[in-house]
Design a protein around this motif. Sequence first.
Motif, mmCIF file in Angstrom:
data_model
loop_
_atom_site.group_PDB
_atom_site.id
_atom_site.type_symbol
_atom_site.label_atom_id
_atom_site.label_comp_id
_atom_site.label_asym_id
_atom_site.label_seq_id
_atom_site.Cartn_x
_atom_site.Cartn_y
_atom_site.Cartn_z
ATOM 1 N N ASN A 319 -2.806 -9.500 0.123
ATOM 2 C CA ASN A 319 -3.500 -10.483 0.303
ATOM 3 C C ASN A 319 -4.786 -10.083 0.512
ATOM 4 O O ASN A 319 -4.827 -9.433 1.859
ATOM 5 C CB ASN A 319 -3.119 -11.854 0.543
ATOM 6 C CG ASN A 319 -2.181 -12.419 -0.350
ATOM 7 O OD1 ASN A 319 -2.050 -12.011 -1.744
ATOM 8 N ND2 ASN A 319 -1.333 -13.410 0.085
ATOM 9 N N PRO A 405 -4.900 -13.682 -8.131
ATOM 10 C CA PRO A 405 -3.687 -13.894 -7.621
ATOM 11 C C PRO A 405 -2.609 -13.295 -8.619
ATOM 12 O O PRO A 405 -2.788 -13.388 -9.776
ATOM 13 C CB PRO A 405 -3.473 -15.350 -7.582
ATOM 14 C CG PRO A 405 -4.988 -15.891 -7.594
ATOM 15 C CD PRO A 405 -5.733 -15.000 -8.311
ATOM 16 N N TYR A 406 -1.641 -12.955 -7.952
ATOM 17 C CA TYR A 406 -0.289 -12.297 -8.583
ATOM 18 C C TYR A 406 0.511 -13.572 -9.082
ATOM 19 O O TYR A 406 0.771 -14.429 -8.225
ATOM 20 C CB TYR A 406 0.322 -11.407 -7.568
ATOM 21 C CG TYR A 406 1.742 -11.110 -8.060
ATOM 22 C CD1 TYR A 406 1.548 -9.792 -8.819
ATOM 23 C CD2 TYR A 406 2.750 -11.597 -8.005
ATOM 24 C CE1 TYR A 406 2.793 -9.167 -9.199
ATOM 25 C CE2 TYR A 406 4.113 -11.030 -8.202
ATOM 26 C CZ TYR A 406 3.998 -9.990 -8.923
ATOM 27 O OH TYR A 406 5.053 -9.599 -9.607
ATOM 28 N N GLN A 424 -5.494 -8.841 -3.303
ATOM 29 C CA GLN A 424 -5.572 -9.997 -4.376
ATOM 30 C C GLN A 424 -5.834 -11.219 -3.509
ATOM 31 O O GLN A 424 -5.730 -11.107 -2.318
ATOM 32 C CB GLN A 424 -4.338 -9.968 -5.169
ATOM 33 C CG GLN A 424 -3.202 -10.487 -4.061
ATOM 34 C CD GLN A 424 -1.583 -10.123 -4.928
ATOM 35 O OE1 GLN A 424 -1.638 -9.228 -5.913
ATOM 36 N NE2 GLN A 424 -0.688 -10.757 -4.429
ATOM 37 N N GLU A 426 -4.874 -14.867 -2.550
ATOM 38 C CA GLU A 426 -3.560 -15.716 -2.824
ATOM 39 C C GLU A 426 -3.561 -16.607 -3.661
ATOM 40 O O GLU A 426 -2.361 -16.915 -4.484
ATOM 41 C CB GLU A 426 -3.262 -16.342 -1.199
ATOM 42 C CG GLU A 426 -1.905 -16.528 -0.958
ATOM 43 C CD GLU A 426 -1.776 -17.291 0.215
ATOM 44 O OE1 GLU A 426 -2.531 -17.142 1.165
ATOM 45 O OE2 GLU A 426 -0.541 -17.873 0.403
ATOM 46 N N ALA A 427 -4.688 -17.481 -3.885
ATOM 47 C CA ALA A 427 -4.918 -18.632 -4.863
ATOM 48 C C ALA A 427 -6.217 -18.580 -5.129
ATOM 49 O O ALA A 427 -7.191 -18.373 -4.344
ATOM 50 C CB ALA A 427 -3.985 -19.647 -4.295
#
Lengths: 512, 512
Positions: A319, A405-406, A424, A426-427
């Motif tokens: 992240n 995000p993943y 990436q 996180e959200a």
Amino acid sequence: MNFKLLDCTLRDGGYYTNWDFDKDIVETYFKSFNNLPVDYLEIGYRSNPMKSYLGEYFYCPTYVLEEAKSKSTKKLVIILNEKDVREDHVPNLLEPCIGYISMVRIAIDPKNFKRALGLAAAVKKLGFEVGFNVMYMSNWENEKEFLGQIKEVNGVADYFYMVDSFGGVYPEDVKKTFDIVRNQTDTKIGFHGHNNLQLALVNTLTAIDCGVSIVDATVTGMGRGAGNLQTELLLTALNGKGEIDLDFNALSQVVAPFEAMQKEYGWGTNLPYMVSGANSLPQKEVMSWVTKRYYSLNSIIRALSNQSRGLEDNVDLKNLDEEKKFKSAIIIGGGPSGKKHSKAINEFIEKQESICIIHSSSKNSQEFKDVSTLQIHCLAGNEGHRLEDSYIDMSIKDKLAILPPYPRSMGTYIPEKLEKVAFQLEAINFTDKFHESVTSLAIETALTLGVEKLYFAGYDGYLGEIKTQELELFNENEYIFKSLKKNGKVTPVSITPTLYDNLEPQSVFALI
Amino acid sequence: MNFKLLDCTLRDGGYYTNWDFDKDIVETYFKSFNNLPVDYLEIGYRSNPMKSYLGEYFYCPTYVLEEAKSKSTKKLVIILNEKDVREDHVPNLLEPCIGYISMVRIAIDPKNFKRALGLAAAVKKLGFEVGFNVMYMSNWENEKEFLGQIKEVNGVADYFYMVDSFGGVYPEDVKKTFDIVRNQTDTKIGFHGHNNLQLALVNTLTAIDCGVSIVDATVTGMGRGAGNLQTELLLTALNGKGEIDLDFNALSQVVAPFEAMQKEYGWGTNLPYMVSGANSLPQKEVMSWVTKRYYSLNSIIRALSNQSRGLEDNVDLKNLDEEKKFKSAIIIGGGPSGKKHSKAINEFIEKQESICIIHSSSKNSQEFKDVSTLQIHCLAGNEGHRLEDSYIDMSIKDKLAILPPYPRSMGTYIPEKLEKVAFQLEAINFTDKFHESVTSLAIETALTLGVEKLYFAGYDGYLGEIKTQELELFNENEYIFKSLKKNGKVTPVSITPTLYDNLEPQSVFALI
């Protein structure tokens, strides 16, 4: 001719009109078919109430059944969606059909084949012919359980239909699948083709050669996505082979109004539908990604194929570190002003105490290659590929790549040179919609870095004649900016000319 | 992959654009194909000067060849029309191609196969690969002489192409024809499919299975009439089968502008093209009759099939007797006023000393069934069938049926009840155009009967929104009336409201 023909224009065509049809088109339809060598007409669904508007021929109320019966000399058919109908719904749905409807078909996911047998028995009890339309034929090889159950259809259904939902089978597949079914049951077999690969005619003729007892078609191929075998093509081909007499006047009468509708609604195959067919991918999914336009066709096909094969194409990155703090950020979009005023924007950036650059587009990124602050490239949608194509001499000093995000629905693609600096989010929290947008990604990145001031450049909007896609993108960005303002943490400011109402206008020249 | 792919979009698509293409579309075309697994691009014709405007890619001047060569990494191809090119044209047409063009194809009617061999030898001498595109494959069984000559292609052509000009072959025909050719020659074989029956893909895949060395396609199937196999469909299908890698982005880039053009020009199959395909009838001929709208699709198919099978469908009737003389005639058309004012028209007719009624349409004819004078029904176009459908209680007392001069291009159809009173005109002389029109037939009939006064009723013209077909019919009638006035023998008078400038307006109410 030892097989029956079924036309299901109103039923399958309803996907385009939400099952509403003009009265005079329906009138022409029934009248013309009275003079055509077709045995069954499937007029629509019968359905429990659904939570959205669905039209007349999705419910086929009694007066529709009556009218159809009064106008048509053909055997009439309705279909049930097995996933939404249980045995105890049968009296309610089907008793009103008695006397009007000859056959009830059931659209069945092979996974629910067993459950459908009970439903079929309940339908049969009311005296209807029963058609068992098992979908997704081009994927049956993966449905081992179902393949072992086919024989249980004996005595339950009058027709066992092979439905090529993806329009993905070839004539040799039709032969193979026919043999598999025939080896398990003596039930009459049917074939329902779709036309993604323009193989519906040859597949249907192959099925007839194999010995099926019934085949389907729709006028002008009207039907979901790429559509069906065209009734006029099947009839003309059978007539050309000397198998049927044909009243071409009646045929052209019914084709004409549907051709006119086709110009409006545009059914028929196209590249995305061909791709769906050739790879047995759900056409709805391919089309919805294609029209979202974030991703290139290559990415969509790769991601959907990976998913359908169960291949892992997502990488769970680290992240983005929230400790990297900046007082301000400038998000640079792809509009012409980002290039036109790049000299001034560069100067503005150099003047700021603590700023980072967030590139939401690769288009203008080269203009800022000499700036000495942190540069962040947003790799949502197709930007990874675009960046690679446009930004040749990439050094990773003071650079980050940020991904959504993943897990990412279209998989993970990072240009090789940026792999070591890729993170990436996180959200995405600040907006409830458009999480795939590069602008959403850029804004959430800025918020994650704790900026107090957020500038935009190169968000011009569109002047003059606007294409549908541009309008969509404009509305989407406007919504994103509005969400950002509601969120309240920062005020979005555009320092180049902008048509976005939700960006506060200032001038880069006043700020340098 | 042991076969080559040839894209001939600009050449075959030129039929729709008269071989002119926007510069940026051509640019996109070459650029995208550089990234696609296609071997040859056929860019157009080379041709001697023709007596009509034909565009850039019909002549492919040197600068076009240069530009194509500079933009494309593919082998470039041009084609010659054998019917218009002789050996002595070859230096002029092809020497400028040296260095730019790899292959020269020759489009050949099988009837001219022998003659084409000489042309091919002259082309070969200049160092080009030679493609021998023999047309009308679905009719080869009738070309016995050609079938016995195929082996003479040995050493002359590099590719012997089977061209399904009518889009009328099925996969089993491809196999059979391939074997016939292969038994006579070791020359590499090619296949060029058309899509009237949407069999172009399956036929092409069948040809590949048979062992052809090259196949053709065009982007979006752009090509004459129903068009060709779509390049994107062939590539997507081959990719789906795992035979080629494919850059779907490049593919969708080139498909997009041609899809946009397709919306404008509308290539692709439709009912008349399907009929052409299924019966190996020339699609140009079917379409030109269909758009002329005089005849129903049934009549057109029957007449063209009879002609192509050499069946006699024409009856040489007795000519209309010129001794039957009338002072005046009233021609009653199908316009609403013929019905609206029928009472007055009936009264007008009864008042005339020597008048006959000529019905140019069956629409209003019932309104005059009780009049006691001679009634003549014009049976041009589809009127024979229409009359039969509408005029149930036909007595032949005081009735004549008039047909156009013999032989009639769409054959002879006379309702059974009228056979005994059916005559034909010897010729239509008063107008140089529109000899198939019912109005021309009606007027020539009146002139043959020696009338001095010629009245019209029910020729209203069209108010409000006018359809293309109505406008055409209006212009056609106006031209016919003008010819009649020029002819000078009688003055055409309309006694009901009319929008035709060349009909002199009077009122039926002033005349009774």
